[in-house]
Every structure is written in C-alpha cells, then in structure tokens.
Write a protein that holds these residues in place. Structure first.
Motif, short mmCIF file in Angstrom:
data_model
loop_
_atom_site.label_atom_id
_atom_site.label_comp_id
_atom_site.label_asym_id
_atom_site.label_seq_id
_atom_site.Cartn_x
_atom_site.Cartn_y
_atom_site.Cartn_z
N GLY A 1 -4.26 10.07 5.20
CA GLY A 1 -4.58 8.59 4.87
C GLY A 1 -5.14 7.91 6.36
N LEU A 2 -6.13 7.04 5.96
CA LEU A 2 -6.76 6.58 7.29
C LEU A 2 -6.81 4.87 6.94
N GLY A 3 -5.77 4.44 6.14
CA GLY A 3 -5.86 3.10 5.64
C GLY A 3 -5.40 2.13 6.78
N THR A 4 -4.36 1.27 6.53
CA THR A 4 -3.88 0.05 7.31
C THR A 4 -3.23 1.11 8.23
N VAL A 5 -2.26 1.77 7.81
CA VAL A 5 -1.42 2.41 8.73
C VAL A 5 -2.01 3.58 9.56
N GLY A 6 -2.84 4.43 8.77
CA GLY A 6 -3.44 5.67 9.31
C GLY A 6 -4.39 5.26 10.52
N GLY B 1 7.64 -6.43 10.06
CA GLY B 1 8.05 -5.41 9.09
C GLY B 1 6.82 -4.54 8.54
N ALA B 2 5.62 -4.88 8.98
CA ALA B 2 4.31 -4.21 8.46
C ALA B 2 3.37 -4.47 9.33
N GLY B 3 2.03 -4.07 8.83
CA GLY B 3 0.73 -4.30 9.75
C GLY B 3 0.30 -3.10 10.27
N GLU B 4 -1.04 -3.14 10.68
CA GLU B 4 -1.43 -1.66 11.26
C GLU B 4 -0.85 -1.20 12.48
N LEU C 1 0.50 9.27 5.14
CA LEU C 1 0.30 7.95 5.11
C LEU C 1 -0.47 7.32 4.11
N ILE C 2 -0.39 7.99 2.92
CA ILE C 2 -1.22 7.68 1.58
C ILE C 2 -0.40 6.93 0.70
N GLY C 3 1.04 7.15 0.52
CA GLY C 3 1.79 6.24 -0.42
C GLY C 3 2.04 6.66 -1.83
N GLY C 4 2.70 6.32 -2.43
CA GLY C 4 3.22 6.92 -3.90
C GLY C 4 3.69 8.28 -3.97
N ALA D 1 -7.25 13.34 6.14
CA ALA D 1 -7.89 13.39 4.80
C ALA D 1 -7.69 11.93 4.26
N VAL D 2 -8.70 11.44 3.57
CA VAL D 2 -8.90 10.46 3.02
C VAL D 2 -9.45 10.48 1.31
N ARG D 3 -9.73 9.30 0.82
CA ARG D 3 -9.84 9.69 -0.58
C ARG D 3 -11.58 9.56 -0.77
N ASP D 4 -12.20 8.73 0.19
CA ASP D 4 -13.64 8.33 0.15
C ASP D 4 -14.02 8.76 1.73
N ILE D 5 -14.79 9.99 1.82
CA ILE D 5 -15.24 10.21 3.22
C ILE D 5 -16.28 9.16 3.85
N ASN D 6 -16.90 8.63 2.95
CA ASN D 6 -18.19 7.78 2.98
C ASN D 6 -17.77 6.33 3.17
N LYS D 7 -16.48 6.15 3.23
CA LYS D 7 -16.35 4.54 3.22
C LYS D 7 -16.34 4.35 4.71
N PRO D 8 -16.83 3.00 4.95
CA PRO D 8 -17.10 2.52 6.37
C PRO D 8 -15.58 2.24 6.89
N ARG D 9 -15.46 2.67 8.05
CA ARG D 9 -14.19 2.41 8.73
C ARG D 9 -14.09 1.86 10.14
N ASN D 10 -13.24 0.58 10.29
CA ASN D 10 -13.37 0.12 11.66
C ASN D 10 -12.84 0.74 12.61
N ASN E 1 6.44 6.48 3.67
CA ASN E 1 6.35 6.42 2.30
C ASN E 1 7.81 6.31 1.65
N LYS E 2 8.16 4.68 1.60
CA LYS E 2 9.67 4.37 1.25
C LYS E 2 9.90 4.72 -0.18
N GLU E 3 8.80 4.55 -1.21
CA GLU E 3 8.80 4.82 -2.41
C GLU E 3 9.24 6.24 -2.70
N1 LIG Z 1 0.49 -1.46 5.28
C1 LIG Z 1 1.44 -1.48 6.05
O1 LIG Z 1 1.83 -2.53 6.76
C2 LIG Z 1 2.78 -0.53 5.59
C3 LIG Z 1 4.01 -0.67 6.42
C4 LIG Z 1 5.17 0.07 6.27
C5 LIG Z 1 4.74 1.29 5.40
N2 LIG Z 1 3.49 1.50 4.77
C6 LIG Z 1 3.39 2.61 4.05
O2 LIG Z 1 2.49 3.42 4.60
C7 LIG Z 1 1.65 4.25 3.43
C8 LIG Z 1 0.41 3.83 3.68
O3 LIG Z 1 0.15 2.64 3.54
P1 LIG Z 1 -1.31 1.75 3.92
O4 LIG Z 1 -0.96 0.07 3.91
O5 LIG Z 1 -1.99 2.21 5.13
O6 LIG Z 1 -2.11 2.03 2.53
P2 LIG Z 1 -3.97 2.05 2.45
O7 LIG Z 1 -4.48 1.07 3.30
O8 LIG Z 1 -4.03 1.93 1.06
O9 LIG Z 1 -4.40 3.37 2.90
C9 LIG Z 1 -4.25 4.56 2.06
C10 LIG Z 1 -4.95 5.80 2.69
O10 LIG Z 1 -4.79 6.85 2.00
C11 LIG Z 1 -5.98 7.44 1.44
N3 LIG Z 1 -5.60 8.23 0.40
C12 LIG Z 1 -5.28 7.67 -0.94
N4 LIG Z 1 -4.95 8.66 -1.79
C13 LIG Z 1 -5.55 9.80 -1.21
C14 LIG Z 1 -5.41 11.01 -1.54
N5 LIG Z 1 -5.04 11.49 -2.75
N6 LIG Z 1 -5.97 11.98 -0.68
C15 LIG Z 1 -6.39 11.58 0.50
N7 LIG Z 1 -6.36 10.51 1.07
C16 LIG Z 1 -5.90 9.50 0.26
C17 LIG Z 1 -6.98 6.27 1.32
O11 LIG Z 1 -8.41 6.89 1.61
P3 LIG Z 1 -9.58 5.83 1.72
O12 LIG Z 1 -9.30 5.32 2.99
O13 LIG Z 1 -10.73 6.74 1.68
O14 LIG Z 1 -9.35 4.79 0.57
C18 LIG Z 1 -6.58 5.50 2.63
O15 LIG Z 1 -7.01 5.84 3.88
C19 LIG Z 1 2.54 3.68 2.27
O16 LIG Z 1 3.48 4.67 2.16
C20 LIG Z 1 2.92 2.27 2.43
O17 LIG Z 1 4.11 2.20 1.72
C21 LIG Z 1 2.64 0.48 4.91
#
Ligand SMILES: NC(=O)c1ccc[n+]([C@@H]2O[C@H](COP(=O)([O-])OP(=O)(O)OC[C@H]3O[C@@H](n4cnc5c(N)ncnc54)[C@H](OP(=O)(O)O)[C@@H]3O)[C@@H](O)[C@H]2O)c1
Length: 430
Positions: free
Chosen positions: A19-24, A302-305, A80-83, A43-52, A105-107
């Motif tokens: 996961g390389l989204g908000t938290v990653g 309680g949240a944020g990058e 750091l993907i969640g679910g 690991a990410v879902r989409d390798i070609n996605k633009p990333r900051n 991943n709280k869930e």
């Molecule tokens: N956001 C917060 O402030 C925060 C705070 C506390 C806890 N959390 C927890 O942190 C975790 C991540 O949250 P987030 O906000 O960072 O989520 P997010 O921004 O949606 O990022 C999810 C990342 O996971 C990648 N991903 C999803 N499914 C995947 C798969 N099957 N294989 C490989 N990569 C996959 C996505 O790839 P792509 O980039 O290619 O789409 C993306 O980089 C969650 O469990 C969330 O509950 C988040």
C-alpha cells in the motif's frame, strides 16, 4: 543528508510496504530519514498511477503483494491497504515466511485479530498496530509498557474524526446533520459512502482492539453495542448546550471487579466541564482511568498522511531496534489475551438519559410523562417544556437520573403510546 536518528545497525533492515496510498506515502517519505532502513519493495494496485512522491524509484513497485510477503530478504512487512481480503492472507503468509508485521488495519484487527495473534505466537513474530486505533496518538505502546503497572477499568474516547467533525460543525453552525455531512464530503472529511464512520463501525473496530489490550481480555466486535450519529438533530445540539453539555460520538469501555465488560459506541451528552467536550473537529482523544495513574487523556490527530505515518514508522523502528538482539523480541508488545470477556448486554446497563419529546399541549402532560418514568423506576433530574408550536404541540426536554436501559426503553414505548413522539433518546455521561 542529515538523518533524524542514526542507529548503529550491522546491516540494513529491509522493509516491504503493501500500500502506497495516504498512509503508505507518509511512511515511505518518513522512512527515507533513516539510513539503516531500506524500503526494498512496495505493492500497489496500479503501478502506473501518478504518485506525489518525489524521486520514487518505480522499480520498487509491484502489483503483486505476494512479491513482498514472499521476498526472503524482507524483515518487516507494513500492511497499509486496509480491509479483510487480501490483507489477512498477506499478513499470515508474511509471518509464516518469518517477517514481523506492522499494520494500520483496524477492521482486520477487530474481526480477525484473534487468529492473527495466534499465528504470530505460533511463528514467534510480532504484530504492531499503533496506527490502527487513533492515527498519530501514541496509545498501544504506552498502554503495554509505561502504563503496564495499572489496572485500567474505564476508557472513554473520541476515535472517529469524521463524526467528530460533523458534530462539531452542527454545534458551531446550528446546521442539520444532512447539510454538514454534504459539506464534509465536499471537503474530503467524509467518504462518498459515509456508513462506516457515521454508523459507528469504525469507532467500534477501534474500541474492540483498544479495550482488548486495556482490559487484557478479548472483546468480541459482535458483542459491542453500536449506534451512529445519523439521528442527532440540531435541536438536540441546542438543548444539550443549554443544559451544559456537548454531544459527541463516544467509544467507551468499562470492566467491573468480576471481569464483566461493557463496551459500546454511541452518541453521548458530555459535560462541558469534561476534557472530551473540548475535542473538536477531526481531533481524536482517549481518556483512560485506572489505578495507580488516575485519569489521563491522550489527544491529537487521529488520521492523515503524516500523523498516521508517525505511528507506523515508530512501530517499524521498534522492531528494527530489536532484530538480531534476541530470539524473542518485544515481549511486552505481544498480545496474549486469549480469554473472551464476559460482556454486559446494553439492556442490562445503567445510564443517565436525555430525552426530547414532542407532546400535545394538554393539561397534565408533563405529569403523565413523570408518572410513566416513576412507574419504571426512573427518577427525573430535570424536565423543561419549550414554547408551544402552531400545531399545539410542545417540545419537552428530560434529563433522568441513572436508570436501567430496559426500563428506559419501556418508558419511551409507553410515552409514545400516550400520543407523544420521542424524537431523541441519548445517553448522558456519568
Ligand atoms: N488514511 C488515514 O488517515 C488512516 C488513519 C489510520 C489508519 N488508516 C488505515 O490505514 C490503511 C490504509 O489507509 P489509506 O488511507 O492509506 O488507504 P488508501 O489511501 O486507499 O491506500 C490504499 C493503498 O493500498 C493499495 N492497494 C489496495 N489494494 C491493494 C492490493 N490488493 N494489492 C496491492 N495494493 C493494494 C492502493 O494501491 P493504489 O495506490 O495503486 O490504488 C493504495 O496505494 C487502512 O487500513 C486504514 O484503515 C488510515
């Protein structure tokens, strides 16, 4: 490069991110400050996605997360993907392959923590999850280490920024829930489908894990009473204010001397004198009461990058510092709460209540409400009638003394059978 912290390591610690989204992204950027840590695969879902992310080496990316968990070079995997899926299988596979785990991943922890921690035990791995409960607020590490000498028997917490933002805005602007939700969605504070936040699921996941480690007994997510904020009206906000309260979504847990736990998530009137009443917008706070420490409140983002990355990186560094020093690292951070807590059903609980009733403007209506409450063993602390509307009804606001939940629900039914409408019933902090 000036490093934040130079730790004398014999070899670089290899970290794999899933996961390389908000938290990653925040974790990746922060880990760059530590030269003894190498992020060797992401690991990410989409390798070609633009990333900051400036200077990101794209060759680190893979769209197959099993490349990370099966890489023999990687020491620590941060999920750091969640679910639930594929996160559960990825973490399990990583542990079987000898890796330690950091997750946000709280869930997953709330629903499958028991299985994950037993796999961790079996394979002598640790799972750290500081980021999963209240983002950037240090909670798990303090509870498991410096507060370990306490018997903590009460938790009251604001652990969902979205709902706290909505309730704060409703309070400040006198606006309706629907209007504020729309605004929060436009600003990115609420998701397009806000159910997980506004119905209290997210807070329930967090209090499940938090109460498990605090009370040292497993709290089953399905036994947690949960009620969201969707029925809170702007009139309730105003009435609460007039009575000296704020309305907050409170995740709470209590354990009695016999080890019976009462864990729930619901809106609550909290006294303006209490710390939690002053936790506004997206800020989170957790109050813990125990012996010998007394009461403490930890609050922050309680949240944020970056706040969330702070916790994930702290966990990664805690594991890194111990790697190679012992065959059994971080013993205090391990979870051994295999025994399920005996849980109190909400119907058996004792609470104070705020009730807002729309009643016919007739002689003796307040007396009748009082009688119904008295018949159900409910004492009233206050009962106030507001001005009569054009339809000849009046709003009556009631605050009760401590009463039994089942009796209160029965009183609500009888008050409605008498031709009144109970618009709100909200528990009051005791
Ligand atoms: N956001 C917060 O402030 C925060 C705070 C506390 C806890 N959390 C927890 O942190 C975790 C991540 O949250 P987030 O906000 O960072 O989520 P997010 O921004 O949606 O990022 C999810 C990342 O996971 C990648 N991903 C999803 N499914 C995947 C798969 N099957 N294989 C490989 N990569 C996959 C996505 O790839 P792509 O980039 O290619 O789409 C993306 O980089 C969650 O469990 C969330 O509950 C988040």
């Amino acid at each position: 490069m000036i490093l934040w912290y130079d730790f004398p390591m014999k070899k670089k610690i290899k970290v794999g991110l899933i996961g390389l989204g908000t938290v990653g992204s925040g974790v990746f950027k922060t880990l760059r400050n530590f030269d003894y840590i190498e992020v060797s695969k992401i690991a990410v879902r989409d390798i070609n996605k633009p990333r900051n992310i400036e200077g990101l080496d794209k060759s680190l990316l893979t769209d197959n997360p099993y490349d990370v968990v099966n890489d023999p070079e990687i020491d620590i995997v941060a999920e750091l993907i969640g679910g639930l899926d594929p996160a559960y299988d990825l973490i399990t596979t990583a542990m079987k392959n000898g890796k330690h785990i950091v997750t946000a991943n709280k869930e997953l922890l709330a629903k499958r923590g028991e299985e994950l921690f037993s796999t961790a035990d079996e394979y002598n791995r640790v799972i750290l999850y500081e980021a999963a409960i209240a983002g950037g607020i240090p909670l798990i590490m303090p509870i498991k280490t410096i507060l370990a000498g306490n018997k903590i028997n009460k938790i009251e917490a604001i652990v969902n920024g979205t709902t706290n933002y909505i309730l704060t805005k409703m309070d400040v602007q006198g606006a309706s829930y629907e209007d504020v939700l729309k605004e929060a969605q436009q600003l990115g504070y609420a998701e397009a489908d806000p159910t997980g936040d506004v119905e209290g699921f997210d807070a329930a996941y967090k209090i499940a894990t938090l109460s498990t480690i605090t009370f040292k007994k497993r709290i089953k997510i399905e036994k947690i009473y949960r009620e969201g904020i969707t029925k809170i009206r702007s009139q309730d906000m105003k009435a609460a204010n007039d009575l000296g309260y704020k309305i907050k979504l409170i995740a709470s847990g209590k354990i009695d001397e016999n080890g019976k736990a009462d864990v729930r998530v619901h809106p609550m009137l909290v006294s303006k004198k209490s710390t939690l009443a002053h936790i506004d917008y997206v800020t989170n706070a957790v109050s813990l009461t125990g012996h010998p420490v007394g009461s403490i409140t930890l609050s922050g983002p309680g949240a944020g990058e970056f706040p969330t990355a702070s916790s994930v990186v702290g966990d990664i560094l805690a594991i890194s510092a111990e790697l190679g020093t012992s065959d059994y690292i971080l013993p205090m951070m391990r979870c051994r709460h295999a025994e399920n807590a005996d849980m109190t059903d909400i119907s058996e609980t004792e609470n104070k209540y705020y009730m807002s009733i729309n009643a016919k403007n007739a002689m003796g209506v307040i007396g009748k409400i009082g009688n119904i409450c008295a018949d159900n063993n409910i004492s009233l602390a206050s009962i106030v009638q507001k001005c009569v509307s054009d339809d000849n009804t009046a709003d009556i606001t009631v605050i009760t003394e401590i009463a039994n939940e089942k009796a209160m629900q029965n009183a609500v039914k009888l008050i409605e059978q008498d031709g009144n409408k109970v618009n709100s019933l909200i528990r009051v902090q005791v």
